[in-house]
Write a protein that holds these residues in place. Structure first.
Motif, PDB file in Angstrom:
ATOM      1  N   UNK A 289       0.871  -1.179   0.000  1.00  0.00           N
ATOM      2  CA  UNK A 289       0.000   0.000   0.000  1.00  0.00           C
ATOM      3  C   UNK A 289       0.908   1.228   0.000  1.00  0.00           C
ATOM      4  N   UNK A 290       0.499   2.229  -0.748  1.00  0.00           N
ATOM      5  CA  UNK A 290       1.243   3.504  -0.794  1.00  0.00           C
ATOM      6  C   UNK A 290       0.269   4.564  -0.305  1.00  0.00           C
ATOM      7  N   UNK A 291       0.533   5.117   0.882  1.00  0.00           N
ATOM      8  CA  UNK A 291      -0.370   6.116   1.468  1.00  0.00           C
ATOM      9  C   UNK A 291       0.274   7.498   1.365  1.00  0.00           C
ATOM     10  N   UNK A 292      -0.524   8.476   1.005  1.00  0.00           N
ATOM     11  CA  UNK A 292      -0.020   9.851   0.956  1.00  0.00           C
ATOM     12  C   UNK A 292      -0.829  10.680   1.946  1.00  0.00           C
ATOM     13  N   UNK A 302       7.867  11.326  11.204  1.00  0.00           N
ATOM     14  CA  UNK A 302       6.802  10.525  11.831  1.00  0.00           C
ATOM     15  C   UNK A 302       7.296   9.118  12.188  1.00  0.00           C
ATOM     16  N   UNK A 303       8.282   8.632  11.457  1.00  0.00           N
ATOM     17  CA  UNK A 303       8.734   7.249  11.659  1.00  0.00           C
ATOM     18  C   UNK A 303       9.207   7.007  13.096  1.00  0.00           C
ATOM     19  N   UNK A 304       9.939   7.978  13.645  1.00  0.00           N
ATOM     20  CA  UNK A 304      10.456   7.814  15.012  1.00  0.00           C
ATOM     21  C   UNK A 304       9.293   7.675  16.003  1.00  0.00           C
ATOM     22  N   UNK A 305       8.276   8.494  15.810  1.00  0.00           N
ATOM     23  CA  UNK A 305       7.107   8.431  16.705  1.00  0.00           C
ATOM     24  C   UNK A 305       6.369   7.113  16.498  1.00  0.00           C
ATOM     25  N   UNK A 313       7.391   1.345   9.212  1.00  0.00           N
ATOM     26  CA  UNK A 313       7.029   1.443   7.785  1.00  0.00           C
ATOM     27  C   UNK A 313       8.227   2.006   7.066  1.00  0.00           C
ATOM     28  N   UNK A 314       8.157   2.039   5.729  1.00  0.00           N
ATOM     29  CA  UNK A 314       9.258   2.661   4.997  1.00  0.00           C
ATOM     30  C   UNK A 314       8.777   4.014   4.458  1.00  0.00           C
ATOM     31  N   UNK A 326       7.947  13.137   0.539  1.00  0.00           N
ATOM     32  CA  UNK A 326       8.164  13.323   1.979  1.00  0.00           C
ATOM     33  C   UNK A 326       6.900  13.055   2.792  1.00  0.00           C
ATOM     34  N   UNK A 327       5.721  13.065   2.126  1.00  0.00           N
ATOM     35  CA  UNK A 327       4.477  12.830   2.875  1.00  0.00           C
ATOM     36  C   UNK A 327       3.876  11.445   2.605  1.00  0.00           C
ATOM     37  N   UNK A 328       4.701  10.531   2.052  1.00  0.00           N
ATOM     38  CA  UNK A 328       4.168   9.202   1.703  1.00  0.00           C
ATOM     39  C   UNK A 328       4.801   8.110   2.565  1.00  0.00           C
ATOM     40  N   UNK A 329       4.070   6.997   2.680  1.00  0.00           N
ATOM     41  CA  UNK A 329       4.651   5.823   3.345  1.00  0.00           C
ATOM     42  C   UNK A 329       4.273   4.567   2.549  1.00  0.00           C
ATOM     43  N   UNK A 330       5.182   3.588   2.579  1.00  0.00           N
ATOM     44  CA  UNK A 330       4.866   2.304   1.970  1.00  0.00           C
ATOM     45  C   UNK A 330       4.628   1.285   3.071  1.00  0.00           C
ATOM     46  N   UNK A 331       3.509   0.570   2.952  1.00  0.00           N
ATOM     47  CA  UNK A 331       3.187  -0.475   3.926  1.00  0.00           C
ATOM     48  C   UNK A 331       3.149  -1.816   3.200  1.00  0.00           C
ATOM     49  N   UNK A 332       3.851  -2.803   3.755  1.00  0.00           N
ATOM     50  CA  UNK A 332       3.830  -4.152   3.185  1.00  0.00           C
ATOM     51  C   UNK A 332       2.808  -4.972   3.970  1.00  0.00           C
TER      52      UNK A 332
END
Ligand SMILES: Cc1ncc(COP(=O)(O)O)c(C=O)c1O
Length: 356
Positions: A289-292, A302-305, A313-314, A326-332
């Motif tokens: 999933x690619x969330x923006x 946000x990753x540290x929190x 997540x990556x 910079x505002x996206x995350x990839x979830x496996x």
């Protein structure tokens, strides 16, 4: 499955599995794989054994293709975003990596054409693309863009390296066939890679590539292949036994239904916990999933929190040669059960609230 396959392969004490193999790959597997692929719904034309070469996985195949077809200082075009580990393979070869913009349907052909026409951009020797259930975005390149890409590659003389490791992992309707099957040129300009990593086990380090026979011969006559007698002979004999017993088909059916449920679970959890905070399209296949985020959330920060909340997540910047997304995350979603996925999303939502 592999215990059964090993018993079959080693049962009669024949030495063949432990000898050096054929340079194009273990012949019986080239045939059984060609037959298997030809029968898949996501392959619309038959695949012949002469169009296949057995590799030690997609990563090795990418490295080998780069060795055979590029030189230090050459430019390779990649999608923006792209597979986050690709950059280091290309850097090992001294290539310049240049990103091409994408949209919801993958690589933008208008952007690619403009870059190919721009004299200030060095012409690419190769273009690396993940056309099907892209890592990270999940997008699928439609058939008309696949044809256009082949046309542009022929016109401008670059090689297309299509990494299609997720082609068989679809959870609804099948995707278009691998880009190599759109290549009707005599010499070939498209290499489609795939791998048993995603459909059998990554520890096997076995995969294949599909291309026109002259390209296949470049691999089959390469120094590495000749010296080693093929790239993964013993495992290829096992994979052949798995295929012959119909076990690969069974395993893919299990993966499709299991992963399909995980996609539904993750979609529902994202809607419930993150709601309007993010944009996403539930993937029709693959792993991701690619969330923006719709606000100015910086997902590196946000990753540290998120990690303090016990979830990982990556972040989007990992997938960009230019530090974009910079505002996206990839979830496996492939590894976890639906309840774990839902809990993970709940924690990301909590971390996001904390960061506000
Ligand atoms: C797009 C892509 N290419 C290649 C690989 C690695 O494949 P292999 O295990 O066959 O080297 C992965 C694994 O995550 C991937 O997502």
């Amino acid at each position: 499955m592999l215990r059964r396959a090993t018993d079959i392969v080693l049962a009669d004490g024949a030495p063949i599995p432990l000898q050096y193999g054929a340079t194009q790959g273990y012949g019986p597997l080239l045939h059984s794989l060609a037959e298997f692929l030809s029968a898949q719904d996501s392959y619309t034309s038959p695949v012949s054994p002469q169009e296949l070469f057995l590799t030690a996985g997609a990563s090795q195949a990418i490295d080998h293709t780069t060795t055979l077809f590029t030189q230090t200082g050459d430019t390779v075009f990649v999608e923006e975003p792209t597979y986050y580990l690709i950059q280091s393979i290309f850097e090992d070869h001294g290539l310049k990596v240049v990103g091409v913009p994408t949209d919801n349907d993958g690589l933008r052909m208008d952007a690619l054409e403009a870059m190919l026409a721009d004299r200030s951009v060095q012409a690419p020797k190769m273009l690396y693309i993940i056309p099907t259930y892209q890592n990270p975005s999940g997008s699928v390149l439609p058939a008309d863009r696949r044809s256009k890409l082949v046309e542009l590659a022929q016109q401008h003389g670059f090689l297309v390296l299509a990494d299609e490791v997720y082609n068989l992992l679809y959870y609804g309707k099948p995707p278009p066939p691998p880009i190599a099957s759109f290549d009707t040129s005599e010499d070939g300009c498209i290499i489609s890679l795939s791998s048993f990593s995603k459909i059998l086990g990554p520890g096997l380090r076995t995969g294949w590539l599909q291309a026109r026979p002259p390209l296949i011969q470049r691999f089959a006559t390469a120094g590495l292949t000749i010296s080693g007698g093929g790239l993964n002979h013993f495992t290829s004999t096992l994979v052949h036994a798995v295929l012959e017993q119909g076990m690969l088909e069974d395993n893919i059916a299990i993966l499709r239904s299991t992963y399909g449920e995980r996609v539904s679970a993750m979609s529902a959890a994202v809607r419930k916990h993150l709601g309007d905070a993010v944009d996403f399209t539930a993937p029709g296949g693959g792993y991701f999933f690619w969330l923006t985020f719709n606000d100015s959330t910086n997902t590196d920060a946000l990753l540290r929190i998120a990690q303090e909340h016990g979830v990982n997540y990556r972040p989007g910047t990992a997938f960009s040669a230019q530090g974009a997304f910079t505002n996206a995350i990839r979830l496996a979603f492939a590894l976890y059960e639906p309840d774990m996925l839902a809990e993970g999303i709940r924690r990301i939502a909590e971390a996001h609230k904390t960061s506000q």
